[in-house]
Every structure is written in structure tokens, then in C-alpha cells.
Scaffold this active site. Structure first.
Site, PDB file in Angstrom:
ATOM      1  N   ASP A  62      38.384  35.852  41.076  1.00  0.00           N
ATOM      2  CA  ASP A  62      37.625  36.292  39.906  1.00  0.00           C
ATOM      3  C   ASP A  62      36.153  36.199  40.283  1.00  0.00           C
ATOM      4  O   ASP A  62      35.618  35.097  40.457  1.00  0.00           O
ATOM      5  CB  ASP A  62      37.945  35.389  38.713  1.00  0.00           C
ATOM      6  CG  ASP A  62      37.211  35.793  37.440  1.00  0.00           C
ATOM      7  OD1 ASP A  62      36.327  36.680  37.501  1.00  0.00           O
ATOM      8  OD2 ASP A  62      37.499  35.204  36.382  1.00  0.00           O
ATOM      9  N   TYR A 158      29.058  49.322  30.443  1.00  0.00           N
ATOM     10  CA  TYR A 158      29.462  49.697  31.807  1.00  0.00           C
ATOM     11  C   TYR A 158      28.358  50.495  32.494  1.00  0.00           C
ATOM     12  O   TYR A 158      27.959  50.195  33.623  1.00  0.00           O
ATOM     13  CB  TYR A 158      30.757  50.506  31.715  1.00  0.00           C
ATOM     14  CG  TYR A 158      31.243  51.130  32.992  1.00  0.00           C
ATOM     15  CD1 TYR A 158      32.027  50.402  33.889  1.00  0.00           C
ATOM     16  CD2 TYR A 158      30.979  52.462  33.289  1.00  0.00           C
ATOM     17  CE1 TYR A 158      32.516  50.982  35.053  1.00  0.00           C
ATOM     18  CE2 TYR A 158      31.465  53.048  34.452  1.00  0.00           C
ATOM     19  CZ  TYR A 158      32.226  52.306  35.332  1.00  0.00           C
ATOM     20  OH  TYR A 158      32.696  52.889  36.475  1.00  0.00           O
ATOM     21  N   LYS A 162      25.995  49.878  35.855  1.00  0.00           N
ATOM     22  CA  LYS A 162      25.999  50.794  36.993  1.00  0.00           C
ATOM     23  C   LYS A 162      24.572  51.180  37.391  1.00  0.00           C
ATOM     24  O   LYS A 162      24.268  51.331  38.579  1.00  0.00           O
ATOM     25  CB  LYS A 162      26.833  52.036  36.675  1.00  0.00           C
ATOM     26  CG  LYS A 162      28.319  51.728  36.493  1.00  0.00           C
ATOM     27  CD  LYS A 162      28.907  51.092  37.731  1.00  0.00           C
ATOM     28  CE  LYS A 162      30.283  50.546  37.541  1.00  0.00           C
ATOM     29  NZ  LYS A 162      30.852  49.922  38.757  1.00  0.00           N
TER      30      LYS A 162
END
Length: 276
Positions: A62, A158, A162
Site C-alpha cells: 500500500d 483524480y 494527475k
């Protein structure tokens, strides 16, 4: 670069683009480390590669957890030695839903996995790369970081990360080139995998998820057809072979970036109905 005998560590490599890349690199003679949050899937992916004659190992990791990263590096060091290539590929699911429904915890997870997870992995491999004056870092961002199409409205945490990965890669290239460490950023286009648009649907508690048609609404037809993970991984590997900084599996992205720049980097200029 050439891949034979290189030790390549790929995070998020149990499925999708990561797995396809691991399989291809193993066939090219790399010793591949498959690191993934899903340990069972990572072990299955490694077993499949080994059955085809490739050399690989799997480790559950993880990237949000410092102890997991330390354990991963200890396992790699014990079996293979120092990492030659790190491909940061682990990612949270991209779809978060409507902006008004996104819980703060989703933002925290996005930053922990997609930004700080990348930082943890880079910190883990960088000292030995700098010491020997060679190495290669690849950060997997998204075509949405260079061509922010309408689907970003459903992917705000997200897409935010990015963009951070792209900016991080710019800075790393400046910092590490004089020290012999190469840097690339990989920006795949829409790709049909189990955890990406075009693959199986993604659900998030507490918010309505868009259909695939809704997701693609307003996207220029040049960018709305999902590619396969195998195609994306082939583009990535060829880009690494050429040591290109920006590698993208979005076809025609160079000319489309020029169009975007000429539109003043206005994301609304990318809506298909406004493209002439």
C-alpha cells in the site's frame, strides 16, 4: 534504454496497464517486481509471467503506508538488489462523481495514493540511483493532464493529482538530469481496463456515477475511443526505449496540444461542439 537484465519495479502492476507493462518487460528480459495493494492479484500476475519464462516477484504494498514501502524495498533488495527503473503506476479509481457530492476523504485518498504515494516510492529508490549516477523514474499521469477534456468534471480529485504528477515530473527532470537519473511522465489516453473508463463501471458511495455515454459527452472524437491496456503499455515501453520525457498513448496528442495552446489553454475550448 534497453531492458534486458534491468530490475524494474512497477506499482499497481497486478492489473491493467501495469500488468501489461510487466508482462512485456519480462519478455524483454527485465526482472520485474509487481507491487500492488491486492496481494493475491499481484501473486497471480507474477505466477502467470513466471509460467511464460519471465523472471518476476510480487509484493503486496500500500503506497500510502511508509512501513509497506520499506518492506517492499527490503524484499526487492534481498532478491534482486538495487532498482534500475521505477514505474509509478498505482492509482485510486478515477471516477468520483459530481463535485458537490465528493467527500473530503476522497480528496485525501487521491493525494495520498497519487501524489504522496509517488513521493514515497521515489524517495525509496532515489538514493541508490543518485549514488551510482543512473536510474529511470516514470510517473504515470493521464492524457487529461495535458488535454483536460469534459470528463474531468467527474474526476476532479483524480485529475488534480494527475496535474501534480505532471508538474512533479517537470521538476524532477530538472533536478535529476545532471545526476544521471532520467525522468519520463506517461499520459495514457482513455484505456479499457477494470478500473478505468471503458472497462467495468466504477461506483462510489454517496454520489451518482455517470454512464459511459455521459462520461464521454463533449469529448472530441479524436480522443473518445478507449484503447487497450496492451496498446498503452506498448507505447509506454517504446517511449522509454527512446527515453522521451512525455509519453502518451493518446493518438495525435502533439498537434492537439498545439491547438489547446493556441486556444489559450482554455479547457472549454476542448468541448467537441466548439471544435471546428
Amino acid at each position: 534504454m534497453e531492458f534486458a537484465h534491468k530490475i524494474v519495479l512497477i506499482t499497481g502492476a497486478a492489473t491493467g496497464i501495469g500488468r501489461a507493462t510487466a508482462e512485456k518487460l519480462a519478455r524483454l528480459g527485465s526482472r520485474v517486481v509487481i507491487a500492488d495493494l491486492n496481494g493475491a492479484n499481484a501473486e497471480e500476475a507474477a505466477s502467470s509471467i513466471q509460467a511464460q519464462g519471465g523472471e518476476t516477484m510480487s509484493v503486496r504494498c500500500d503506497v500510502q503506508q511508509d512501513d509497506d514501502v520499506v518492506a517492499l524495498m527490503n524484499a526487492v533488495s534481498a532478491k534482486y538488489g538495487q532498482v534500475d527503473v521505477l514505474i509509478n503506476n498505482a492509482s485510486m479509481p478515477p471516477i468520483a462523481g459530481l463535485i458537490e457530492d465528493i467527500p473530503f476523504e476522497t480528496w485525501e485518498t487521491a493525494l495520498q495514493v497519487n501524489v504522496l504515494g509517488y513521493v514515497r516510492m521515489i524517495r525509496a529508490v532515489l538514493p541508490t540511483m543518485i549514488a551510482r549516477g543512473s536510474g529511470y523514474l516514470v510517473n504515470t499521469a493521464s492524457s487529461l493532464a495535458i488535454l483536460p477534456d469534459p470528463p474531468t468534471r467527474f474526476q476532479i480529485p483524480y485529475t488534480t493529482t494527475k496535474g501534480a504528477q505532471l508538474a512533479m515530473s517537470y521538476a524532477l527532470a530538472h533536478a535529476l538530469h545532471p545526476r544521471g537519473v532520467r525522468v519520463s511522465v506517461f499520459c495514457p489516453g482513455i484505456t479499457a481496463t477494470s478500473d478505468r473508463p471503458g472497462g467495468q463501471s466504477v461506483t462510489t458511495s454517496g454520489t451518482a456515477m455517470p454512464s459511459f455515454a455521459e462520461f464521454l459527452d463533449g469529448v472530441d472524437p479524436r480522443r473518445n475511443k478507449p484503447a487497450t491496456a496492451e496498446f498503452a503499455s506498448s507505447v509506454l515501453i517504446e517511449g522509454m526505449r527512446q527515453e522521451r520525457f512525455l509519453i502518451s498513448s493518446q493518438l495525435g496528442y502533439e498537434e492537439q496540444i498545439v491547438e489547446f495552446a493556441q486556444a489559450g489553454l482554455d479547457p472549454l475550448a476542448l468541448i467537441a461542439s466548439r471544435v471546428t
